[in-house]
Structure formats: C-alpha cells, structure tokens
Scaffold this active site. Structure first.
Site, mmCIF file in Angstrom:
data_model
loop_
_atom_site.group_PDB
_atom_site.id
_atom_site.type_symbol
_atom_site.label_atom_id
_atom_site.label_comp_id
_atom_site.label_asym_id
_atom_site.label_seq_id
_atom_site.Cartn_x
_atom_site.Cartn_y
_atom_site.Cartn_z
ATOM 1 N N LYS A 185 26.084 57.355 78.799
ATOM 2 C CA LYS A 185 27.094 58.409 78.910
ATOM 3 C C LYS A 185 28.159 58.038 79.933
ATOM 4 C CE LYS A 185 27.232 63.448 79.216
ATOM 5 N NZ LYS A 185 28.306 63.570 78.258
ATOM 6 N N ILE B 103 24.596 56.027 87.111
ATOM 7 C CA ILE B 103 24.123 54.671 86.803
ATOM 8 C C ILE B 103 25.095 53.961 85.858
ATOM 9 C CG2 ILE B 103 22.256 53.297 85.775
ATOM 10 C CD1 ILE B 103 20.323 55.455 86.820
ATOM 11 N N CYS B 104 25.631 54.691 84.886
ATOM 12 C CA CYS B 104 26.598 54.082 83.958
ATOM 13 C C CYS B 104 27.851 53.640 84.702
ATOM 14 C CB CYS B 104 26.960 55.055 82.844
ATOM 15 S SG CYS B 104 25.557 55.457 81.763
ATOM 16 N N THR B 105 28.304 54.462 85.635
ATOM 17 C CA THR B 105 29.481 54.110 86.431
ATOM 18 C C THR B 105 29.201 52.854 87.249
ATOM 19 O OG1 THR B 105 30.188 56.419 86.520
ATOM 20 C CG2 THR B 105 31.080 54.930 88.204
ATOM 21 N N LEU C 247 29.124 49.719 84.887
ATOM 22 C CA LEU C 247 30.418 49.266 84.388
ATOM 23 C C LEU C 247 31.354 48.838 85.513
ATOM 24 C CD1 LEU C 247 30.958 51.675 81.372
ATOM 25 C CD2 LEU C 247 29.944 49.395 81.424
#
Length: 148
Positions: A38, A43-45, A48
C-alpha cells in the site's frame, strides 16, 4: 511466487511515468519489480525510499525499477510526488499483474498484496525472487550476477 528461470510475464499498465509496456524492456535490460502492499504506509515508504536513494546502484546495471500495487494512479502520483520517487509506480488495476507474478495476498487480503521483489534478467527470465523488504545490497547482487 514464480520460480527462478521462469520467463517473466509481459504486461502493459499505466504508471506515474506513463504507460509501461514490459515487452519494450524484456530481453533488453534487467528489470526489478517491487510488489508492495500500500502507498504511504511506513514499511512501503521505507522500502521505496531505499530504492530512490540507491538510484545510482540500479543505474550501474541499466535496471528498470518498477513499484507495483493495486492502488489507483492518483494515489500513486500523490505518493510518488510526496517522496520524490524517480521510478514508475504501476497501477495494477484489477490485480492482473499480481496474479501473473503469483504474488499472494496479505492476511485476509486486508492490506492488499504481499511484499515480493523480482529481478528479471537481460534474457527475460526471473533471476531472483524473494518475499519481504529486501535490502538493496541483495537486489544489486542479483543484478550483478545477471550481468556476468
């Protein structure tokens, strides 16, 4: 997940940098596909931003890096602009790409898809596949092995 050596499935999808036609790149340059659950989550931030901050390492191998999740193109644009991502975030409308790459769903599908990283070699085959937030050094090592 797809097995190492599997021919990478081609797809065409919209991204934050226009239409991505994987066939335009398969067999010509390495590709790093990062499936993440998402946009704009911690964690995704982090995952990336690590890719963004390692731009030169990926460029050393002429690797095309793509972030993929089922979020909308508008969500991807906001996320990309907020963190200044200089690589495309692909809108996996209908989760077709996720299914092509055999990426599972998270617990009950509540948070979307699993976190999976693929490295597709210059020959168009999967050379690396791993779940989780993989370290840049590990991904770059897979790129390095592909270029030998």
């Amino acid at each position: 997940m797809l097995a190492i050596g599997t021919k990478a499935p081609a797809f065409t999808a919209e991204s934050t940098q226009g239409t991505i036609r994987l066939n335009d790149h398969l067999g010509k340059r390495p590709i790093v596909l990062i499936f993440y659950p998402k946009d704009d989550t911690p964690i995704c931030t982090k995952q990336l931003c690590a890719v963004r901050d390692s731009k030169t390492q990926y460029a050393d191998y002429d690797a095309l890096v793509l972030g993929v999740n089922p979020g909308s193109l508008e969500e991807h644009r906001q996320f990309s602009q907020k963190f200044r991502y200089d690589f495309p975030l692909v809108a996996d409308t209908g989760e077709k790409i996720r299914r092509q790459y055999d990426v599972g769903r998270t617990l009950f599908g509540l948070l979307g898809q699993q976190r999976v990283v693929y490295v597709i070699g210059r020959d168009g085959a999967v050379r690396y596949a791993a779940r989780g937030n993989r370290p840049t050094a590990e991904i770059v090592a897979a790129l390095s092995r592909d270029s030998e």
